[in-house]
Design an enzyme around this catalytic site. Structure first.
Site, PDB file in Angstrom:
ATOM      1  N   SER A 108       0.812  -1.220   0.000  1.00 21.36           N
ATOM      2  CA  SER A 108       0.000   0.000   0.000  1.00 21.36           C
ATOM      3  C   SER A 108       0.846   1.271   0.000  1.00 21.36           C
ATOM      4  O   SER A 108       1.452   1.605  -1.003  1.00 21.36           O
ATOM      5  CB  SER A 108      -1.019  -0.033   1.144  1.00 21.36           C
ATOM      6  N   LYS A 142      -0.853  -4.452  -3.000  1.00 19.73           N
ATOM      7  CA  LYS A 142      -2.060  -3.989  -2.296  1.00 19.73           C
ATOM      8  C   LYS A 142      -2.354  -2.569  -2.786  1.00 19.73           C
ATOM      9  O   LYS A 142      -1.944  -1.586  -2.183  1.00 19.73           O
ATOM     10  CB  LYS A 142      -1.830  -4.036  -0.784  1.00 19.73           C
ATOM     11  N   ASP A 162       9.070   5.751 -10.988  1.00 21.18           N
ATOM     12  CA  ASP A 162       8.530   6.263 -12.247  1.00 21.18           C
ATOM     13  C   ASP A 162       9.118   7.625 -12.605  1.00 21.18           C
ATOM     14  O   ASP A 162       9.264   7.964 -13.782  1.00 21.18           O
ATOM     15  CB  ASP A 162       7.002   6.371 -12.170  1.00 21.18           C
TER      16      ASP A 162
END
Length: 531
Positions: A375, A400, A386
């Site tokens: 999470s 998750k 990224d």
């Protein structure tokens, strides 16, 4: 109302429902039937649960499905009692014989669904001595456990006691700031938090608490110890302490009076590794970002221009608050998307962007993850990866990729409901997919020399195309193939840290890991050259 990650969700309650509930409660019309059970309070409780799920949950689940699933749990309290469903009615049965029938409300009349649920529970109490003997909270817990069974595995009900502990972990509590473990002699202090009441009172790691306000500590359970150490802010607790003496095997006794203060569990630990700042982040609560920022400043002051980079160890970090994941990412990012969330509720569509004031933009960032990084930890890893700001090392993460919101119930319990999925800056959903590291270490079985050799040859490095590929979450084959690229591992061994250190010490290798694996043609040429 609080997000299981963060934020503020504004719901428009059903006015008629609230008026009915408030009037009923104010009139005192409810009747307690023993063990604290009150039918009107139960109507309010069940109706609140139905409203929350109906308004917030990521999928539209019929209230009839929720109610039937919840009422079936009465069978676990008394196996002779069962609830069955027929067209437009529920049946309450005892020993297989129908004893009551209930017409079902039309549509999503929350108040009427709360009423019929409470009525069936009340009638089952009248028919069954076992259910009558069950306390109010036990019945609430059973019905709510059944109510959330049609939902996903991350939605859950917490009893008032569990909810208080959850809130303490998220928001803090009145305490003294120590981590403890029970031993035969009493309660051993494993760690004293920085700038805590315990530190200010002079307590040290490995002190042993032998008495709390005059009560011998060996007589207390862990729950009783925690309860006695916590308390209202500004109050005091007196501890009998045994401290290891200068001569091995000796102890000295002292009494320490500690004033309780607001404590938020510590989630960030800092260690200097040569000229690298290593941070172990165990979760994301309300103090995580500020604590990390302070420790980053400490590392910067200690090492100055010698600072070679940062290692953020998020291995086995189960996550926490969304806003903290955003703030932690924002410490290193000067611009760009951090994460976005999307669900059924209009307020679930949110976009979180980096501000133009990255506090620590200079040195490289290495992020360690494993199969239990989940999470909020995955949000940080994906955001730094990224953007190119961070390089991720380890194994594929848990996957998750959903956001939960936490809603307090009338009994002070909590409903945690999934209300959105989150998406990495490149656009892919992290749910079930997880984060694919730049550098995969899970295939090497912890063999450091082999791992470093493979790393130097570029064999452990993945390509940006692979890392940012969106995977259909319903396509089990595609998911399995993706996750097999760097199989999940729960390892916390030193190999990942050594790999991160190697990358920080070798700028060429670091750049290679950031750009991605070479093309197939390039690798074939390298193989021919090696021959």
């Amino acid at each position: 109302m609080r997000f299981g990650f963060s934020g503020h969700l504004r719901l428009t309650p059903l006015a008629g429902l609230l008026l009915f509930l408030l009037a009923a409660c104010a009139s005192g019309a409810g009747q307690q039937n023993g063990n604290g059970y009150d039918e009107v309070a139960a109507r309010y409780m069940f109706a609140t649960g139905y409203q929350d799920i109906n308004a917030v949950y990521i999928q539209d689940i019929p209230i009839e499905t929720l109610a039937f699933s919840g009422l079936q749990k009465l069978h676990e309290v008394d196996p002779t009692i069962s609830v069955t469903r027929k067209p437009e009615r529920f049946l309450l049965n005892q020993e297989g014989e129908t004893i009551s029938r209930y017409e079902l409300p039309k549509g999503n009349r929350i108040d009427l669904w709360g009423k019929v649920t409470a009525q069936i529970v009340d009638d089952s109490r009248k028919a069954s001595p076992k259910i009558a003997e069950a306390g109010r909270e036990q019945l609430y817990e059973k019905v709510f456990e059944g109510m959330i069974e049609p939902l996903d595995g991350y939605s859950r009900y917490a009893t008032p006691e569990e909810a208080r502990e959850n809130r303490a972990n998220r928001d803090g509590f009145g305490g003294i700031g120590v981590r403890i473990q029970l031993i035969d002699k009493g309660v051993e202090i494993v760690n004293v938090m920085d700038d805590s009441p315990a530190e200010r009172a002079g307590l040290d790691d490995w002190d042993v608490i032998v008495g709390i306000d005059g009560v011998p500590a060996p007589e207390l359970s862990q729950e009783e110890v925690v309860s006695r150490l916590r308390g209202p802010l500004g109050t005091h607790v007196t501890l009998g302490i045994e401290r290891p003496g200068r001569v091995e095997g000796t102890w000295r006794s002292l009494e320490v009076k500690v004033e309780r203060a607001h404590i938020v569990p510590q989630t960030v630990e800092y260690e200097r590794l040569d000229n690298v700042a290593y941070f172990r982040i165990s979760g994301f609560n309300h103090d995580t970002a500020e604590t990390l920022k302070a420790k980053l400043e400490q590392a910067k002051d200690e090492m100055g221009n010698r600072l070679e980079g940062y290692i953020l160890d998020l291995r086995s970090n189960p996550g926490g608050l969304l806003d903290q994941a955003v703030f932690v990412s924002d410490l290193f990012l000067g611009e760009g998307r951090i994460v976005s969330t999307h669900g059924r509720h209009p307020d679930s569509h949110q976009y979180f962007e980096a501000r133009d004031d990255a506090h620590f933009p200079e040195a490289p960032v290495l992020v360690l993850i494993n199969g239990s990084s989940a999470s909020a930890a995955e949000i940080v890893a994906a955001a730094l990866q990224d953007s190119g700001r961070g390089i991720v090392v380890g194994s594929n993460s848990y996957g998750k990729g959903t956001v939960q919101t936490v809603l307090r119930l009338p009994n002070e319990g909590e409903l945690t409901l999934t209300w959105a999925t989150f998406h990495a800056p490149a656009g892919y959903s992290l749910d079930r997919r997880g984060v694919l590291p730049n550098v995969c270490t899970s295939r090497q079985d912890g063999d450091l020399q082999e791992t470093l050799s493979q790393l130097s040859g570029g064999r452990l490095i993945s390509s940006p195309h692979l890392r940012q590929r969106d995977i259909d979450r319903e396509n089990e084959l595609a998911l399995a193939e993706f996750r097999s690229i760097c199989p999940t591992s729960d390892s916390l061994n030193e190999t990942d840290i050594e790999v991160a250190m190697k990358l920080l010490q070798d700028p060429g290798l670091l750049s290679h890991a950031r750009r991605g694996a070479p093309s197939t043609a390039q690798r074939m040429a390298e193989d021919r050259t090696a021959e």
